[in-house]
Design an enzyme around this catalytic site. Sequence first.
Site, PDB file in Angstrom:
ATOM      1  N   ARG A 101       0.892  -1.153  -0.127  1.00 13.74           N
ATOM      2  CA  ARG A 101       0.030   0.158  -0.140  1.00 13.74           C
ATOM      3  C   ARG A 101       0.850   1.227  -0.113  1.00 13.74           C
ATOM      4  NH1 ARG A 101      -5.254  -1.457   3.755  1.00 13.74           N
ATOM      5  NH2 ARG A 101      -5.853  -3.551   2.550  1.00 13.74           N
TER       6      ARG A 101
ATOM      7  N   ASP B 241     -16.070   9.186   9.816  1.00 12.98           N
ATOM      8  CA  ASP B 241     -15.002   8.381   9.428  1.00 12.98           C
ATOM      9  C   ASP B 241     -13.655   9.145   9.579  1.00 12.98           C
ATOM     10  OD1 ASP B 241     -14.758   5.373   8.423  1.00 12.98           O
ATOM     11  OD2 ASP B 241     -13.014   6.602   7.650  1.00 12.98           O
TER      12      ASP B 241
END
Length: 286
Positions: free
Chosen positions: A50, A152
């Site tokens: 990632r 979030d």
Amino acid sequence: MGNSHGSPRMVHAPRDFAYTGTDFQLAREMIRERAGVALAECKQHMVYNRLSKRVRALGLPSITAYLTLLRKNASHPEWEDFTSALTTHLTAFYREPHHFEMLSELLHGRGREPSRIWCAAASTGEEPYTIAMTVAEVYGRFDTPVEIVASDIDIRALAHAEQGIYSLERVTKMPLERRRQFFQRGTGKRHGYARVCPELKRMVSFMPCNLLDARWPVAGHFDFIFCRNVLIYFKREDQYTLTTRLVSQLKPQGVLFLGHSENPQGSGLMLETVGKTAYRSKGSRS
């Protein structure tokens, strides 16, 4: 496996970019400080995969250089991509459906009484929109006495949620009648996608929120809080602290929904089990 003691060695080879055990341990520390996420030792390969995408996008020479860039500037915009890369967004519409069935029953019991719902880990929007669909079906309309707040830590995920556009494979598991009522099928450039209908989208208010922050942007108290499959990514002491704070945001008799492998029992909190990983506050709000 990486070695956090002694001299660092390569975690995995061959690589496009150098990646040491020290890099992995530093990335673990940084994401824990930033988002509270406790990455396991087995996540070394995932972290490289990632972060290497971000290293390549920025034209940097190494993972070390990338982490150094972030550490030198706590307000660097790249922190958003770093956080997005290392936080998990495993979500789906009607995931763990028993919670939405229970929410429907509880809302039916409240009649016309106003309700407030907080989805504390909105991710890309599937969960808060499922909550909204449940609410709309209970009342038989989109204009309801229920306020839905969704938050979030990941700004990128929230942007996706606010767009409300999903691949058809994400929505085709729902009954046809539900898809027709709540989604619009894309055409032309949007072929293969479906968009949440405007009326449903207006039922949800999205906002960024880091659950580790001393102050949360959500105001007031809630009848229902969904914080599912989040605690498992935190260390035990952070799990207790977060659960305590979530319970403090509940109204008396409010219900906290957790993930299938999360359990606040033994925490000393004034909660009673009212369903599978659903807990009602027994305390009074101070």
